[in-house]
Design a protein around this motif. Sequence first.
Motif, short mmCIF file in Angstrom:
data_model
loop_
_atom_site.label_atom_id
_atom_site.label_comp_id
_atom_site.label_asym_id
_atom_site.label_seq_id
_atom_site.Cartn_x
_atom_site.Cartn_y
_atom_site.Cartn_z
N ALA A 141 0.98 -1.32 0.00
CA ALA A 141 -0.02 -0.05 0.14
C ALA A 141 0.86 1.32 -0.04
O ALA A 141 0.50 2.26 -0.61
N ALA A 142 2.07 1.24 0.59
CA ALA A 142 2.92 2.32 0.67
C ALA A 142 3.43 2.54 -0.89
O ALA A 142 3.51 3.64 -1.25
N GLY A 143 3.79 1.43 -1.54
CA GLY A 143 4.23 1.55 -2.52
C GLY A 143 3.32 2.11 -3.61
O GLY A 143 3.56 2.97 -4.64
N ASP A 144 1.77 1.82 -3.42
CA ASP A 144 0.69 2.38 -4.25
C ASP A 144 0.44 3.82 -4.00
O ASP A 144 0.46 4.55 -4.92
N ALA A 145 0.81 4.22 -2.79
CA ALA A 145 0.85 5.75 -2.66
C ALA A 145 1.95 6.45 -2.97
O ALA A 145 1.73 7.58 -3.51
N ALA A 146 3.21 6.01 -3.08
CA ALA A 146 4.22 6.64 -3.64
C ALA A 146 4.13 6.48 -5.25
O ALA A 146 4.60 7.57 -5.73
N MET A 202 -5.39 0.50 10.23
CA MET A 202 -4.01 1.23 10.26
C MET A 202 -2.99 1.21 9.04
O MET A 202 -2.28 2.03 8.93
N SER A 203 -3.08 0.14 8.58
CA SER A 203 -2.17 -0.19 7.44
C SER A 203 -2.24 0.68 6.36
O SER A 203 -1.25 1.33 5.67
N PHE A 204 -3.39 1.44 5.99
CA PHE A 204 -3.77 2.22 5.03
C PHE A 204 -3.04 3.71 5.47
O PHE A 204 -2.53 4.38 4.72
N GLY A 205 -3.25 4.09 6.59
CA GLY A 205 -2.80 5.23 7.28
C GLY A 205 -1.32 5.36 7.35
O GLY A 205 -0.73 6.42 6.96
N ILE A 206 -0.84 4.35 7.69
CA ILE A 206 0.71 4.20 7.95
C ILE A 206 1.40 4.33 6.58
O ILE A 206 2.11 5.29 6.02
N ALA A 207 0.62 3.42 5.23
CA ALA A 207 1.23 3.43 4.18
C ALA A 207 1.21 4.78 3.32
O ALA A 207 1.88 5.10 2.58
N GLY A 208 -0.16 5.55 3.69
CA GLY A 208 -0.40 6.56 2.99
C GLY A 208 0.65 7.84 3.32
O GLY A 208 0.92 8.40 2.49
N LEU A 217 9.08 -3.02 -6.14
CA LEU A 217 9.57 -3.87 -5.28
C LEU A 217 8.53 -4.32 -4.03
O LEU A 217 8.74 -5.30 -3.50
N SER A 218 7.83 -3.59 -3.87
CA SER A 218 6.76 -3.38 -2.66
C SER A 218 5.68 -4.70 -3.31
O SER A 218 5.32 -5.32 -2.28
N TYR A 219 5.53 -4.71 -4.41
CA TYR A 219 4.71 -5.85 -4.97
C TYR A 219 5.23 -7.03 -4.66
O TYR A 219 4.64 -8.19 -4.44
N VAL A 220 6.59 -7.27 -5.10
CA VAL A 220 7.21 -8.37 -5.14
C VAL A 220 7.29 -8.78 -3.40
O VAL A 220 7.16 -10.11 -3.12
N ILE A 221 7.56 -7.96 -2.52
CA ILE A 221 7.66 -8.30 -1.15
C ILE A 221 6.34 -8.80 -0.64
O ILE A 221 6.14 -9.89 0.06
#
Length: 421
Positions: free
Chosen positions: A25-30, A146-152, A177-181
């Motif tokens: 999700a952090a990769g998506d936001a980025a 929380m995952s979405f808030g942290i990632a966003g 890389l985030s998708y692979v992880i």
Amino acid sequence: MIDKSESPLSNPAFRRVWIGATVSAAGDAASWVALVAYALGLAHGSVASLAVLYTAPVAVGGLVVGWALDKYDRRWLLIGDSLLRAAVFGTILLTAAWGGLTAVQLYLVAAVYGLLKMTSLAGFPALIPQLVPPGQLVAANALESMSFGIAGLAGAVGAGIAVATAGPGYVVAFDVLSYVIFALCLLGTRIGVRPARPVAQPAAVRRRGGGLGPVLRLMVREPVLRDTTVMFALFNIGEGALLVLLPQRAGEYALGAGGYGFLVAAVTGGELLAGLVLLRRSWRSSLTRSVVLASLVAAVAVLTVLTPYPWVAVVGLVGLGGCAAAMTTWAQTLRMAAAPHDVHGRLFALLRTLMQATAPLGAGLAALTLRDGVTATVLAICALMAVPALAFARDLTAAGARFGAGDRTLQPDRAVTSGPA
């Protein structure tokens, strides 16, 4: 207090999936920040067109994804989705390196993302009952929120810095890389065959089939599903209007160029704070009553935006974010109890597709009401949050009683220390 042993994060299977989903999700936001940067740098790039293609296909993809999540192995679907999106975003790196990146390619990548977006958005909550025991559902859903808030926060801030200093290519590489992880985390996770079933399902709920029709009929017949869906759809329209209102209020508060960001960060901060509270403490109150009360408190919190003091508005927005996150956690737990496990994919895909679709309506509402002043817009937002809660309060409370003593049976059980490996 909940001991560490009682946290879903003490469960290796849930912990791996949660970490992978958060990184993805952090990769998506980025990557969204990077796509905008690429579009601005291309001769025929349009951020507006990019945004439409990035979001609109969700309505189509969400329905197909829900069907697939209930028909096939959810873990392997999530793995395939992650690897496919890694490959699609990887094409940007290849063509950019050769100097051949075009606006058309950006649009195609955005459209593929939109079509597949609901796979992880619906797939993760559909997996949760297979990952944790019934007593950990509230905490697990709080962590998912929380995952979405942290990632966003992490993804957007990190991408902003990286784009400014190193260029958007590095941000897209992180997304790949985030998708692979995430795929690797899922590959290393053994999912329990038998899902957690907190309560016995009523006969009307047990009748189901393989298409979307049975899920729609289930949503109409089951008060918990029907009422919370209507409440949240209207609530999200109000939040969409608020996001249009906040830039104007930031200017009136003289908060400077970053003022809007400060106000949005207050909402996100409230969401994270609520997640931490629900993760660390047993919630012994009725979940249905809590959803209703949180919606009413959220409506009151919005009124703080009318005050001339920015610090009061910030406190209110923190409260709004906390109420919204708590409502999501409690309602998701109730939905898991009210619906059979084998329709969770279609159910969560349909619900989250509806939630994605209603928020933009708030922009139109704000455009209409702001003509009559800020007060009219704020009161409209409050009505969207409070009136449905009051209308459904009795219905939800009666429905919640089916799940046990005021639906408290869904709360953490101190005797349970781990879920399926």
